[in-house]
Design an enzyme around this catalytic site. Sequence first.
Site, PDB file in Angstrom:
ATOM      1  N   HIS A 120     -40.587   0.495 -48.081  1.00 61.90           N
ATOM      2  CA  HIS A 120     -39.314   0.971 -48.360  1.00 61.90           C
ATOM      3  C   HIS A 120     -39.173   2.243 -48.918  1.00 61.90           C
ATOM      4  CE1 HIS A 120     -35.048   1.435 -49.336  1.00 61.90           C
ATOM      5  NE2 HIS A 120     -35.359   1.103 -50.485  1.00 61.90           N
ATOM      6  N   GLU A 167     -35.600   0.068 -61.352  1.00 59.24           N
ATOM      7  CA  GLU A 167     -34.308  -1.316 -61.151  1.00 59.24           C
ATOM      8  C   GLU A 167     -35.328  -2.414 -60.821  1.00 59.24           C
ATOM      9  OE1 GLU A 167     -31.884  -0.833 -57.821  1.00 59.24           O
ATOM     10  OE2 GLU A 167     -30.736  -2.482 -58.323  1.00 59.24           O
ATOM     11  N   ASP A 168     -36.439  -2.331 -60.099  1.00 57.72           N
ATOM     12  CA  ASP A 168     -36.956  -3.491 -59.398  1.00 57.72           C
ATOM     13  C   ASP A 168     -38.371  -3.919 -59.901  1.00 57.72           C
ATOM     14  OD1 ASP A 168     -34.780  -3.841 -57.766  1.00 57.72           O
ATOM     15  OD2 ASP A 168     -36.067  -2.664 -56.205  1.00 57.72           O
ATOM     16  N   HIS A 190     -37.829   5.846 -56.386  1.00 51.52           N
ATOM     17  CA  HIS A 190     -36.268   5.264 -56.654  1.00 51.52           C
ATOM     18  C   HIS A 190     -35.861   3.969 -57.034  1.00 51.52           C
ATOM     19  CE1 HIS A 190     -35.997   3.904 -52.477  1.00 51.52           C
ATOM     20  NE2 HIS A 190     -34.874   3.203 -52.886  1.00 51.52           N
ATOM     21  N   ASP A 210     -31.707   6.138 -48.757  1.00 53.34           N
ATOM     22  CA  ASP A 210     -32.095   4.901 -49.100  1.00 53.34           C
ATOM     23  C   ASP A 210     -31.141   3.950 -48.236  1.00 53.34           C
ATOM     24  OD1 ASP A 210     -32.715   2.359 -50.843  1.00 53.34           O
ATOM     25  OD2 ASP A 210     -30.898   2.908 -52.053  1.00 53.34           O
TER      26      ASP A 210
HETATM   27 MN    MN Z   1     -33.961   1.173 -52.166  1.00 51.72          MN
END
Ligand code: MN
Length: 334
Positions: free
Chosen positions: A55, A83-84, A79, A146
Amino acid sequence: MIPEDVVYTFDDLKREYESYIIWPSDRKTIEEAYEFARKKHEGQFRRSGQPYITHPVAVAYFLARLKTGPETIAAGLLHDTVEDTGTKNSEIRTRFGNTVADLVEALTKIADVTHKHSLHILAEDHRKIFVAMAKDVRVIIIKLCDRLHNMSTLQYQPRDKQIRISQETLDVYAPIAHRLGLYKIQLRLEDISLYYLKPTEYAEIERLLAAKHESLNAALERLKARITAILSPTSIPFVISSRVKSIYSIYKKMASGHSFDEVYDIMALRIITQTENQCYEVLGFIHANFKPIPGRFKDYIAMPKPNLYQSLHTTILTDDGNVFEIQIRTKAMD
Ligand code: MN
């Protein structure tokens, strides 16, 4: 037939950015960002079954296609790490510097706000919040890439999510892409959204376009040949290209009460020349040789659109009864 889940590799990405990013230190930053993201996302998978790293690599690939700078591509690769994967932004700051860390930080904040509130805020407000939070235009461009990749892999999501994301794309992201003049991204986002929101209509337009494809292409080739014959004896330099109208824009015309056959300018021709004066000269030759359709002439050179778009637009009727939109502009405007 729209969802094509192309998996881009780091080599695809590399080939793309190495065509214009030449400093070894810049290339090294991107390679390091890739290695960093790959390790952080290790063991994570997309719904498609692909490793998660595909991704961010796809997002970075789209960014490289737009010829963005090395920091933007690095931020594209990183990016989703904060967050992940629980990576601290400070870690990115230490390894990749303030610019990249600031971009990733802004992207993480936007993801946070829009996840929490997306069901409760109006599209218009959503758009405003988004643009206000992204003080740096690069943040918006990364966010658009994205979204483009998430839309390209939407077939793996449950139906309710496909609908929600597509509506949000149409309301929030496509208009922003339009305002930035990123038309290819805008059209792609709109077409994929329509595919999920109005599958029957989408399939019908696709079928009608396919049925007309050959006759439209033949008419287009005839027109190109005629314009070439008209302009060649002059000293005006020109290149002619063409495009088919997007399914979404045909859908919009039809939704406002037109039949498919009434949709003008399904095909458009673009004539690229060198100077502003030559644009008007070319227009003169076009109007002298073809019948212009009244009310369809637009001078976006003298009066650019708010997003600074410049071009002359006119719609003409050919001898064989076809209607074409013709766009005339300089290479710089293009
Ligand atoms: Mn993304």
